[in-house]
Design a protein around this motif. Structure first.
Motif, PDB file in Angstrom:
ATOM      1  N   ILE A 162      -7.398   3.310   1.202  1.00 36.42           N
ATOM      2  CA  ILE A 162      -7.253   1.913   0.806  1.00 36.42           C
ATOM      3  C   ILE A 162      -7.969   1.011   1.802  1.00 36.42           C
ATOM      4  O   ILE A 162      -8.621   0.040   1.430  1.00 36.42           O
ATOM      5  CB  ILE A 162      -5.765   1.538   0.694  1.00 36.42           C
ATOM      6  CG1 ILE A 162      -5.146   2.249  -0.513  1.00 36.42           C
ATOM      7  CG2 ILE A 162      -5.600   0.028   0.563  1.00 36.42           C
ATOM      8  CD1 ILE A 162      -3.659   2.030  -0.655  1.00 36.42           C
TER       9      ILE A 162
ATOM     10  N   LEU B 106      -3.626   6.401   2.193  1.00 41.79           N
ATOM     11  CA  LEU B 106      -3.398   5.147   2.921  1.00 41.79           C
ATOM     12  C   LEU B 106      -4.663   4.738   3.675  1.00 41.79           C
ATOM     13  O   LEU B 106      -5.018   3.557   3.728  1.00 41.79           O
ATOM     14  CB  LEU B 106      -2.225   5.297   3.883  1.00 41.79           C
ATOM     15  CG  LEU B 106      -0.838   5.349   3.227  1.00 41.79           C
ATOM     16  CD1 LEU B 106       0.232   5.722   4.246  1.00 41.79           C
ATOM     17  CD2 LEU B 106      -0.498   4.001   2.577  1.00 41.79           C
TER      18      LEU B 106
ATOM     19  N   VAL C  11       0.853   4.075  -2.927  1.00 40.43           N
ATOM     20  CA  VAL C  11       0.404   5.448  -2.674  1.00 40.43           C
ATOM     21  C   VAL C  11       1.470   6.450  -3.087  1.00 40.43           C
ATOM     22  O   VAL C  11       1.173   7.483  -3.703  1.00 40.43           O
ATOM     23  CB  VAL C  11       0.024   5.618  -1.186  1.00 40.43           C
ATOM     24  CG1 VAL C  11      -0.067   7.102  -0.808  1.00 40.43           C
ATOM     25  CG2 VAL C  11      -1.301   4.929  -0.892  1.00 40.43           C
TER      26      VAL C  11
ATOM     27  N   ASP D  50       0.805  -1.221   0.000  1.00 38.84           N
ATOM     28  CA  ASP D  50       0.000   0.000   0.000  1.00 38.84           C
ATOM     29  C   ASP D  50       0.842   1.277   0.000  1.00 38.84           C
ATOM     30  O   ASP D  50       0.579   2.203  -0.770  1.00 38.84           O
ATOM     31  CB  ASP D  50      -0.932   0.005   1.213  1.00 38.84           C
ATOM     32  CG  ASP D  50      -2.015  -1.062   1.121  1.00 38.84           C
ATOM     33  OD1 ASP D  50      -2.205  -1.605   0.012  1.00 38.84           O
ATOM     34  OD2 ASP D  50      -2.658  -1.345   2.148  1.00 38.84           O
TER      35      ASP D  50
ATOM     36  N   ARG E 294      -7.046  -2.475  -2.773  1.00 38.29           N
ATOM     37  CA  ARG E 294      -5.709  -3.040  -2.634  1.00 38.29           C
ATOM     38  C   ARG E 294      -4.888  -2.636  -3.839  1.00 38.29           C
ATOM     39  O   ARG E 294      -5.390  -2.587  -4.960  1.00 38.29           O
ATOM     40  CB  ARG E 294      -5.764  -4.562  -2.515  1.00 38.29           C
ATOM     41  CG  ARG E 294      -6.363  -5.005  -1.188  1.00 38.29           C
ATOM     42  CD  ARG E 294      -5.482  -4.589  -0.001  1.00 38.29           C
ATOM     43  NE  ARG E 294      -6.089  -4.944   1.263  1.00 38.29           N
ATOM     44  CZ  ARG E 294      -6.843  -4.137   1.980  1.00 38.29           C
ATOM     45  NH1 ARG E 294      -7.108  -2.920   1.534  1.00 38.29           N
ATOM     46  NH2 ARG E 294      -7.332  -4.521   3.138  1.00 38.29           N
ATOM     47  N   SER E 295      -3.631  -2.346  -3.596  1.00 36.99           N
ATOM     48  CA  SER E 295      -2.791  -1.803  -4.655  1.00 36.99           C
ATOM     49  C   SER E 295      -2.669  -2.735  -5.848  1.00 36.99           C
ATOM     50  O   SER E 295      -2.520  -2.295  -6.981  1.00 36.99           O
ATOM     51  CB  SER E 295      -1.409  -1.489  -4.095  1.00 36.99           C
ATOM     52  OG  SER E 295      -0.801  -2.653  -3.574  1.00 36.99           O
TER      53      SER E 295
END
Length: 230
Positions: free
Chosen positions: A178, A175, A140, A136, A184-185
């Motif tokens: 999420i 952050l 970001v 994450d 989710r990345s």
């Protein structure tokens, strides 16, 4: 003497303080709370802030506003979603500021970008894609790098300075986002929108750049609003 609000955002603080007093048993279910003027004096804040705090707790089902009668306590039990609601509201504040900064940055970038700006934007997009599986925080940071490249392409030093001042709060909000939206990345959220934005800037289409940027931020706001009760 009841505690007073000391930190921002005031509405969130006021709502939390009222909730704490409710949970402590200060008022019985069904009883009428003191008026806005009294609560504002006790908490050391304005009546409008109290009004927003009451609205928040009413949306959670803890308070009930009856026109012409006042505000009444409906439930003492704090809802499980309370932390999630506060997070969503705090992030919404950040989204509002992003609208003010990033829409103008997108417009100016489309009008002023040069070849080196386009190269930087494409590299930032590649970095964002590469960070999709890196966790994450890394994702970001890569996402912010794309928006920073857009701001730099606007060639306005004041706008760039404003953005950099805002970055720490933006990073924290992303952050949190999420977690709040269960993103989710590895899903590369909004990857297409970022690519479309860069394409519009490269094409010099200011209207499209603003429209794409606004749609992206509006989408975030709508998703966050969906987290709020009522």
């Amino acid at each position: 003497m009841p505690p007073t609000v000391q930190r921002r955002p005031l509405t969130d603080q006021a709502a939390e303080l009222l909730r704490a007093r409710i949970v402590s048993g200060e008022w019985e279910v069904g009883s009428k709370l003191p008026g806005e003027t009294t609560l504002a004096a006790e908490l050391g804040i304005g009546r409008s802030t109290i009004r927003e705090a009451v609205r928040t707790l009413a949306g959670l089902g803890m308070l009930e506003s009856r026109q012409g009668a006042g505000v009444f306590l409906r439930s003492i039990t704090p809802p499980d979603q309370w932390p999630r609601v506060l997070e969503a509201e705090a992030i919404l504040h950040v989204v509002e500021v992003r609208n003010a900064v990033e829409l103008e940055a997108a417009r100016l970038a489309a009008l002023r970008r040069d070849a080196s700006d386009i190269d930087a934007l494409r590299r930032a997009l590649d970095g964002r894609s590469a960070a999709a599986h890196a966790g994450d925080a890394a994702f970001v940071d890569a996402d912010i790098a794309v928006h920073r490249a857009v701001v730099l392409a606007a060639h306005n030093p004041v706008l760039s300075e404003l953005f950099e001042t805002f970055v720490p709060r933006l990073r924290a909000a992303l952050l949190e986002l999420i977690g709040v939206l269960d993103l989710r990345s590895e899903q590369q959220p909004d990857a297409d929108e970022h690519r479309q934005l860069v394409d519009a800037i490269e094409a010099g289409d200011a209207d499209a750049a603003v429209r794409i940027s606004r749609a992206h931020l509006d989408g975030l706001a709508d998703a966050l609003l969906a987290q709020l009760p009522g």
